[in-house]
Design a protein around this motif. Structure first.
Motif, mmCIF file in Angstrom:
data_model
loop_
_atom_site.group_PDB
_atom_site.id
_atom_site.type_symbol
_atom_site.label_atom_id
_atom_site.label_comp_id
_atom_site.label_asym_id
_atom_site.label_seq_id
_atom_site.Cartn_x
_atom_site.Cartn_y
_atom_site.Cartn_z
ATOM 1 N N LYS A 79 0.821 -1.215 0.000
ATOM 2 C CA LYS A 79 0.000 0.000 0.000
ATOM 3 C C LYS A 79 0.856 1.267 0.000
ATOM 4 N N GLY A 80 2.155 1.108 0.072
ATOM 5 C CA GLY A 80 3.048 2.260 0.055
ATOM 6 C C GLY A 80 3.321 2.861 1.422
ATOM 7 N N VAL A 81 2.940 2.162 2.478
ATOM 8 C CA VAL A 81 3.220 2.650 3.837
ATOM 9 C C VAL A 81 4.684 2.371 4.153
ATOM 10 N N LYS A 82 5.450 3.421 4.405
ATOM 11 C CA LYS A 82 6.892 3.284 4.603
ATOM 12 C C LYS A 82 7.305 3.406 6.065
ATOM 13 N N THR A 83 6.333 3.449 6.975
ATOM 14 C CA THR A 83 6.629 3.579 8.398
ATOM 15 C C THR A 83 7.574 2.467 8.858
#
Length: 223
Positions: free
Chosen positions: A69-73
């Motif tokens: 989903k593109g969450v880079k956390t």
């Protein structure tokens, strides 16, 4: 800074939350992978602590879906399994670090600080704006030769402002990063904390570092 803990062992989860809150972090919790992933997708966390063995969706599935989903956390995975294969599987799925249970809270904090530094332009534990210095490892704050005592919430707000120095920080941004979902925050409460911080930081100093940007928010900037 704001952290999400996804751990189905509720006692351990609450122990971690209590310890992290005492260190000045805003902390949200989830007890299954599905709820945790949903929270991580829609909230700008600075770090996610993620257990591997979770109901509904395990930690491997959660981190894989977040990365897709593109969450880079940054993600710190927790596991009771101490095998190379398990660690490799988690890291390959998109985790940034691995910690084996049981663990010492001091090691958890050290790994959190390391991951947060990794995501920062500065690799030092010291944040510096003008003559204002904040050490994220010792939690000591000073300006010039003057030591500054801060409450946990004041420290959290100041750290966020210093990590984003020269940027205009809105009240919404402060609320999202210094308070968790269970906290009731209002714009005037943030103003109260900024006033207290300004009194402590700028007291007896010719230069005011904390500036009010009319109609927008606040900015921490050296002259």
């Amino acid at each position: 800074m704001r952290i999400l803990v996804i751990e189905d062992e509720k006692k351990l989860c609450q122990i971690m939350k209590r310890g992290l809150v005492e260190e000045g972090y805003a902390v949200d919790t989830a007890f299954d992978g599905e709820d945790g992933r949903f929270m991580a997708e829609f909230t700008p966390y600075d770090l996610i602590i993620l257990d591997v063995m979770l109901p509904k969706e395990n930690g491997i599935e959660v981190v894989q879906k977040l990365r897709l989903k593109g969450v880079k956390t940054p993600v710190l995975m927790l596991t009771a399994k101490d095998t190379v294969e398990d660690r490799v599987k988690g890291l390959d799925a998109g985790a940034d670090d691995y910690l084996v249970k049981p663990f010492a809270f001091s090691e958890l904090m050290a790994r959190i600080r390391a991951l947060l530094r990794r995501d920062s332009s500065s690799k030092s534990s010291r944040l510096v704006v003008g003559d204002l210095i904040l050490d994220t490892q010792t939690r000591e704050v000073s300006r010039g030769n003057r030591e500054i005592e801060l409450t946990n919430k004041e420290y959290a707000i100041l750290e966020y402002l210093m990590r984003h120095s020269n940027m205009v920080i809105t009240r919404t941004m402060l609320e999202e990063n210094a308070w968790d979902y269970q906290s009731e925050t209002m714009s005037n409460l943030i103003d109260v904390y900024i006033k207290k911080l300004r009194h402590k930081i700028d007291a007896d100093s010719e230069v005011s570092l904390i500036q009010t940007v009319r109609g927008a928010g606040y900015r921490l900037r050296a002259a």
